[in-house]
Design a protein around this motif. Structure first.
Motif, PDB file in Angstrom:
ATOM      1  N   PRO A 104       0.828  -1.210   0.000  1.00 43.95           N
ATOM      2  CA  PRO A 104       0.000   0.000   0.000  1.00 43.95           C
ATOM      3  C   PRO A 104       0.869   1.269   0.000  1.00 43.95           C
ATOM      4  CG  PRO A 104      -0.675  -1.506   1.762  1.00 43.95           C
ATOM      5  CD  PRO A 104       0.608  -2.031   1.199  1.00 43.95           C
ATOM      6  N   VAL A 105       0.477   2.238  -0.830  1.00 44.02           N
ATOM      7  CA  VAL A 105       1.194   3.513  -0.924  1.00 44.02           C
ATOM      8  C   VAL A 105       0.196   4.664  -0.935  1.00 44.02           C
ATOM      9  CG1 VAL A 105       3.143   2.502  -2.190  1.00 44.02           C
ATOM     10  CG2 VAL A 105       1.273   3.579  -3.462  1.00 44.02           C
ATOM     11  N   VAL A 106       0.690   5.832  -0.539  1.00 47.14           N
ATOM     12  CA  VAL A 106      -0.074   7.068  -0.618  1.00 47.14           C
ATOM     13  C   VAL A 106       0.917   8.189  -0.920  1.00 47.14           C
ATOM     14  CG1 VAL A 106       0.068   7.620   1.859  1.00 47.14           C
ATOM     15  CG2 VAL A 106      -1.867   8.450   0.513  1.00 47.14           C
ATOM     16  N   PHE A 107       0.447   9.200  -1.642  1.00 44.73           N
ATOM     17  CA  PHE A 107       1.283  10.351  -1.979  1.00 44.73           C
ATOM     18  C   PHE A 107       0.809  11.576  -1.200  1.00 44.73           C
ATOM     19  CE2 PHE A 107       2.100   7.582  -5.533  1.00 44.73           C
ATOM     20  CZ  PHE A 107       3.434   7.808  -5.821  1.00 44.73           C
ATOM     21  N   LEU A 108       1.777  12.321  -0.657  1.00 37.22           N
ATOM     22  CA  LEU A 108       1.488  13.561   0.062  1.00 37.22           C
ATOM     23  C   LEU A 108       1.649  14.743  -0.896  1.00 37.22           C
ATOM     24  CD1 LEU A 108       3.522  12.874   3.343  1.00 37.22           C
ATOM     25  CD2 LEU A 108       1.198  12.134   2.737  1.00 37.22           C
ATOM     26  N   HIS A 109       0.779  15.711  -0.758  1.00 38.30           N
ATOM     27  CA  HIS A 109       0.773  16.852  -1.677  1.00 38.30           C
ATOM     28  C   HIS A 109       2.088  17.634  -1.578  1.00 38.30           C
ATOM     29  CE1 HIS A 109      -0.514  20.287  -3.956  1.00 38.30           C
ATOM     30  NE2 HIS A 109      -1.679  19.709  -4.189  1.00 38.30           N
ATOM     31  N   PRO A 110       2.742  17.883  -2.712  1.00 42.89           N
ATOM     32  CA  PRO A 110       4.035  18.585  -2.671  1.00 42.89           C
ATOM     33  C   PRO A 110       3.960  19.996  -2.095  1.00 42.89           C
ATOM     34  CG  PRO A 110       3.296  18.279  -4.939  1.00 42.89           C
ATOM     35  CD  PRO A 110       2.353  17.514  -4.066  1.00 42.89           C
ATOM     36  N   LYS A 111       2.818  20.661  -2.231  1.00 41.65           N
ATOM     37  CA  LYS A 111       2.701  22.019  -1.689  1.00 41.65           C
ATOM     38  C   LYS A 111       2.739  22.017  -0.163  1.00 41.65           C
ATOM     39  CE  LYS A 111       0.484  24.202  -5.598  1.00 41.65           C
ATOM     40  NZ  LYS A 111      -0.686  24.893  -6.125  1.00 41.65           N
TER      41      LYS A 111
END
Length: 181
Positions: free
Chosen positions: A159-166
């Protein structure tokens, strides 16, 4: 007042007074704190750097660069990741990996990146966590946005999730759940 962790709970130790030269003289009360606003972190751990992902306009040329020029011993074959709209190649460096990304399909987010960066470049970093769902809950409670609230299965089958770059100093951060055995 400071916070300490005990058996997975954040505990606040409140002391009302001190007597000079002695131990605590008044009763000590312990209160379980379940809100992440009161604790540094719920029960999840940040692990190792798993990989640095690089978007490339020519996957074969990039693979050959790491294998033939830099001498990487382990360079995988290209693997289509249709759910993520990319082809991936992993270059194993022993203590971490480089993930080469190339567009797959018409709606590839990597194509958007390459349209802005013709020669390619660093796309994201991936850091291991031991529990991605608890990490999401804790991180979002601190005002950090995730690109998708539900984890997806990534290239390693985890499982993966991406965090918003801003919200992450301009860096797209991927969190990958990796269970240590």
């Amino acid at each position: 007042m400071g916070f300490i962790f005990h058996r997975g709970y954040c505990i606040s130790q409140q002391v009302s007074s001190f007597t000079k030269g002695s131990h605590l003289s008044s009763p000590t009360s312990f209160t379980r704190m379940f809100s992440s606003n009161n604790c540094n972190q719920e029960s999840w751990k940040l692990g190792h750097l798993n990989h640095v992902a690089i978007a490339v306009p020519d996957l074969k040329k990039a693979s050959e660069f790491y294998k033939n020029i830099l001498g990487a011993k382990e360079v995988s074959e290209a693997v289509p990741q249709s759910e993520h709209g990319v082809y991936t190649v992993f270059v194993n460096l022993g203590n971490t990996k480089i993930e080469l990304l190339h567009p797959y399909g018409d709606k590839s987010p990597i194509q958007n990146f390459l349209d802005k960066n013709k020669n390619g470049g660093i796309h994201h970093i991936c850091i291991e966590v031991d529990d991605v769902k608890i990490a999401i809950k804790d991180i979002t409670s601190k005002g950090i946005r995730v690109l998708d609230p539900e984890p997806k299965i990534g290239a390693h089958g985890n499982p993966v999730v991406f965090l918003h770059p801003k919200d992450c100093n301009g860096v797209l951060v991927e969190l990958e759940e990796v269970k240590k055995s």
